[in-house]
Design an enzyme around this catalytic site. Structure first.
Site, PDB file in Angstrom:
ATOM      1  N   LYS A  86      -0.786   4.916   3.062  1.00 44.08           N
ATOM      2  CA  LYS A  86      -1.130   3.944   2.034  1.00 44.08           C
ATOM      3  C   LYS A  86      -1.905   2.873   2.646  1.00 44.08           C
ATOM      4  CE  LYS A  86       0.424   1.874  -1.763  1.00 44.08           C
ATOM      5  NZ  LYS A  86      -1.243   1.802  -1.859  1.00 44.08           N
ATOM      6  N   LYS A 111       2.968  -1.914   9.024  1.00 42.88           N
ATOM      7  CA  LYS A 111       3.372  -2.760   7.976  1.00 42.88           C
ATOM      8  C   LYS A 111       4.432  -2.208   6.985  1.00 42.88           C
ATOM      9  CE  LYS A 111      -0.090  -5.136   6.081  1.00 42.88           C
ATOM     10  NZ  LYS A 111      -1.289  -5.442   5.274  1.00 42.88           N
ATOM     11  N   LYS A 169      -6.387   3.203   5.425  1.00 43.83           N
ATOM     12  CA  LYS A 169      -7.230   2.084   4.741  1.00 43.83           C
ATOM     13  C   LYS A 169      -8.626   2.501   4.456  1.00 43.83           C
ATOM     14  CE  LYS A 169      -7.171  -2.770   4.234  1.00 43.83           C
ATOM     15  NZ  LYS A 169      -5.825  -3.433   4.201  1.00 43.83           N
ATOM     16  N   THR A 225       1.659 -10.377  -2.814  1.00 40.68           N
ATOM     17  CA  THR A 225       1.591 -10.645  -1.364  1.00 40.68           C
ATOM     18  C   THR A 225       1.630 -12.116  -0.940  1.00 40.68           C
ATOM     19  OG1 THR A 225      -0.299  -9.079  -1.501  1.00 40.68           O
ATOM     20  CG2 THR A 225      -0.293 -10.476   0.574  1.00 40.68           C
ATOM     21  N   GLY A 228      -8.268 -19.526   2.889  1.00 39.41           N
ATOM     22  CA  GLY A 228      -8.749 -18.370   1.901  1.00 39.41           C
ATOM     23  C   GLY A 228      -8.106 -18.535   0.802  1.00 39.41           C
ATOM     24  N   GLY A 236      -8.518 -16.347  -2.332  1.00 39.00           N
ATOM     25  CA  GLY A 236      -8.728 -14.955  -3.017  1.00 39.00           C
ATOM     26  C   GLY A 236      -7.557 -14.903  -3.662  1.00 39.00           C
ATOM     27  N   ASN A 237      -7.074 -13.510  -4.134  1.00 41.84           N
ATOM     28  CA  ASN A 237      -5.964 -13.506  -4.677  1.00 41.84           C
ATOM     29  C   ASN A 237      -4.490 -13.740  -3.745  1.00 41.84           C
ATOM     30  OD1 ASN A 237      -3.386 -11.201  -4.598  1.00 41.84           O
ATOM     31  ND2 ASN A 237      -4.067 -11.270  -6.615  1.00 41.84           N
ATOM     32  N   GLY A 276      -4.435 -15.999  -0.801  1.00 44.32           N
ATOM     33  CA  GLY A 276      -4.385 -17.409  -0.848  1.00 44.32           C
ATOM     34  C   GLY A 276      -3.866 -18.387  -2.015  1.00 44.32           C
ATOM     35  N   SER A 335       3.146  -2.564  -4.462  1.00 44.24           N
ATOM     36  CA  SER A 335       2.193  -1.063  -4.815  1.00 44.24           C
ATOM     37  C   SER A 335       3.176   0.060  -4.390  1.00 44.24           C
ATOM     38  CB  SER A 335       1.199  -1.114  -3.475  1.00 44.24           C
ATOM     39  OG  SER A 335      -0.043  -1.542  -3.667  1.00 44.24           O
TER      40      SER A 335
HETATM   41  N1  GLU Z   1      -4.635  -4.347   0.948  1.00 47.62           N
HETATM   42  C1  GLU Z   1      -3.349  -4.725   0.920  1.00 47.62           C
HETATM   43  C2  GLU Z   1      -2.759  -5.084   2.553  1.00 47.62           C
HETATM   44  O1  GLU Z   1      -3.444  -5.175   3.608  1.00 47.62           O
HETATM   45  C3  GLU Z   1      -2.139  -3.978   0.212  1.00 47.62           C
HETATM   46  C4  GLU Z   1      -2.228  -2.501   0.346  1.00 47.62           C
HETATM   47  C5  GLU Z   1      -1.481  -1.802  -0.580  1.00 47.62           C
HETATM   48  O2  GLU Z   1      -0.978  -2.407  -1.670  1.00 47.62           O
HETATM   49  O3  GLU Z   1      -1.531  -0.456  -0.480  1.00 47.62           O
HETATM   50  O4  GLU Z   1      -1.364  -4.972   2.661  1.00 47.62           O
END
Ligand code: GLU
Length: 407
Positions: free
Chosen positions: A67, A91, A103, A187, A214, A216-217, A219, A345
């Site tokens: 994921k 994470k 990723k 987030t 930052g 973006g979404n 921050g 997610s």
């Molecule tokens: N890109 C986000 C992170 O770094 C979310 C990843 C996701 O939702 O799978 O955690």
């Protein structure tokens, strides 16, 4: 620039110095299970053909399907994507989700593409990796510069290729395309829940002065969440510059300004400052919410914040970690602080698989509960092992991944 993957492995070694894990387990974790590169051709609007480099790194799936998001950035490369995939593995384990870590990315400046070119590139990425992705195999999502709209193009391409219309192959979709309530702010909001749970353990003022690095979404939603709880946002940076306003920035007005002008710079009543000045601003809480390596051995001794909440991935180098630790500045690590995004997610994926749609209240309650529980678990572990929150979070995650690996 320090090598981010090396930094990530050094963090692993540092956690292992506090609690020893079996050699074989560590050997497995030193590289991803699979890393794939693809060359993605796009016919540009002017008729020329350009080829972009794309990646998917599948780091570890001991706890569930890989994921993690997809980053579009001119400076991203396989090395950065590997580090990000490694952090996703930890994470998901810190948040106790039934997911592994992966990723993806494309080396591109999406701001220089037209919408048609961007759509072709997004669909091209999905075509390149569709055979290794899937709701039960590997589930991507947004990351830096990738939006719900890009997720729609990708999920549509996947449905065309495979016939799977469940939508569960990718998360962060818009609400009308199988997205979850609460995924947009997840987030930033999740980071706020973590902070709010931990704040009692640290001497912080009732109402804190907050600097967000930052916008973006992540921050932006963090700024809104902190403001809603009565804290004051006094500094904000985005990719084009930074601003300071000691009597407080109204976040809704700043968003409007940024939507109009493309940047936070020039916001009414604010003073223009540099990125370097923003990060060392006098404040209670500093929230790095952009890219890696923002706090290094060069500026860590100048940080004036009393508490750091890492909403970006990897914003602090291991050397800087040591300096901050010696100076008694607590750092809530990325793998805990920003895990709210992947948590919602995972709710989205679960809803898609079950054909359900949960209400916003239900989603946010579930998110809050997970963030609070795991923030407490990480804090307790740091006390038991007399270590910092990063090493504690790593150890909690590694214990969970180790158990799954052995089973
Ligand atoms: N890109 C986000 C992170 O770094 C979310 C990843 C996701 O939702 O799978 O955690």
């Amino acid at each position: 620039m320090p090598n981010v993957f090396e930094n990530a492995l050094r963090q692993l070694e540092r956690a292992n110095q506090v609690k020893k894990f079996p050699e074989d387990f560590l050997t497995l974790l030193h590289q991803p299970q699979r890393e794939v590169r693809a060359h993605i051709p796009v016919r540009m609007d002017d008729g020329t053909l350009r080829v972009f480099e794309g990646y998917r790194v599948e780091y570890n799936n001991a706890r569930g399907p890989y994921k993690g998001g997809i980053r579009f950035h001119p400076e991203t490369d396989i090395n950065e994507v590997k580090a990000l995939a490694f952090w996703m593995t930890l994470k998901c384990a810190v948040a106790n989700l039934p997911m592994g870590g992966g990723k993806g990315g494309i080396t591109v400046d999406p701001k220089k593409l037209s919408k048609t070119e961007l759509e072709k590139l997004a669909r091209g990425w999905m075509r390149a990796f569709a055979d290794i992705l899937g709701p039960r195999k590997d589930v991507p999502a947004p990351d830096v510069n990738t939006t719900p709209e890009i997720m729609v193009w990708m999920v549509d391409e996947y449905a065309k290729i495979t016939g799977d219309k469940s939508g569960a192959v990718i998360t962060g979709k818009p609400l009308d395309k199988g997205g979850s309530e609460g995924r947009g702010p997840a987030t930033g909001l999740g980071g706020f829940y973590v902070f709010d749970k931990l704040r009692a353990y640290y001497e912080l003022p009732e109402k804190c002065a907050v600097v967000v690095h930052g916008f973006g979404n992540v921050g932006l939603n963090a700024a809104e969440s902190f403001e809603r709880a009565g804290h004051k946002i006094i500094g904000v940076a985005d990719s084009r510059g930074a601003i300071r306003k000691i009597d407080g920035i109204k976040v809704a007005e700043l968003i409007e300004h940024k939507n109009k002008t493309g940047s936070v710079v020039g916001f009414a009543g604010s003073e223009s400052i540099t990125h370097a000045e923003n990060i060392i601003s006098e404040c209670d809480i500093l929230i790095p919410a952009a890219l890696e390596n923002q706090i290094t051995a060069q500026n860590a001794s100048q940080i004036k914040a009393k508490f750091i909440l890492e909403l970006a991935n990897g914003p602090i180098t291991p050397e800087a970690d040591d300096i901050l630790f010696e100076r008694g500045i607590p750092v809530v690590p990325d793998i805990l602080a920003n895990s709210g995004g992947v948590t919602v997610s995972t709710f989205e994926w679960e809803q898609n698989l079950k054909g359900e749609h949960w209400g916003e209240k239900e989603v946010l309650e579930k998110l809050k509960k997970i963030m609070e529980t795991e923030a407490q678990n990480v804090f307790t572990k740091s006390q038991e092992l007399k270590t910092d929150l990063r090493r504690a979070a790593f150890i909690l995650a590694l214990e969970r991944i180790q158990t799954a690996t052995e089973l």
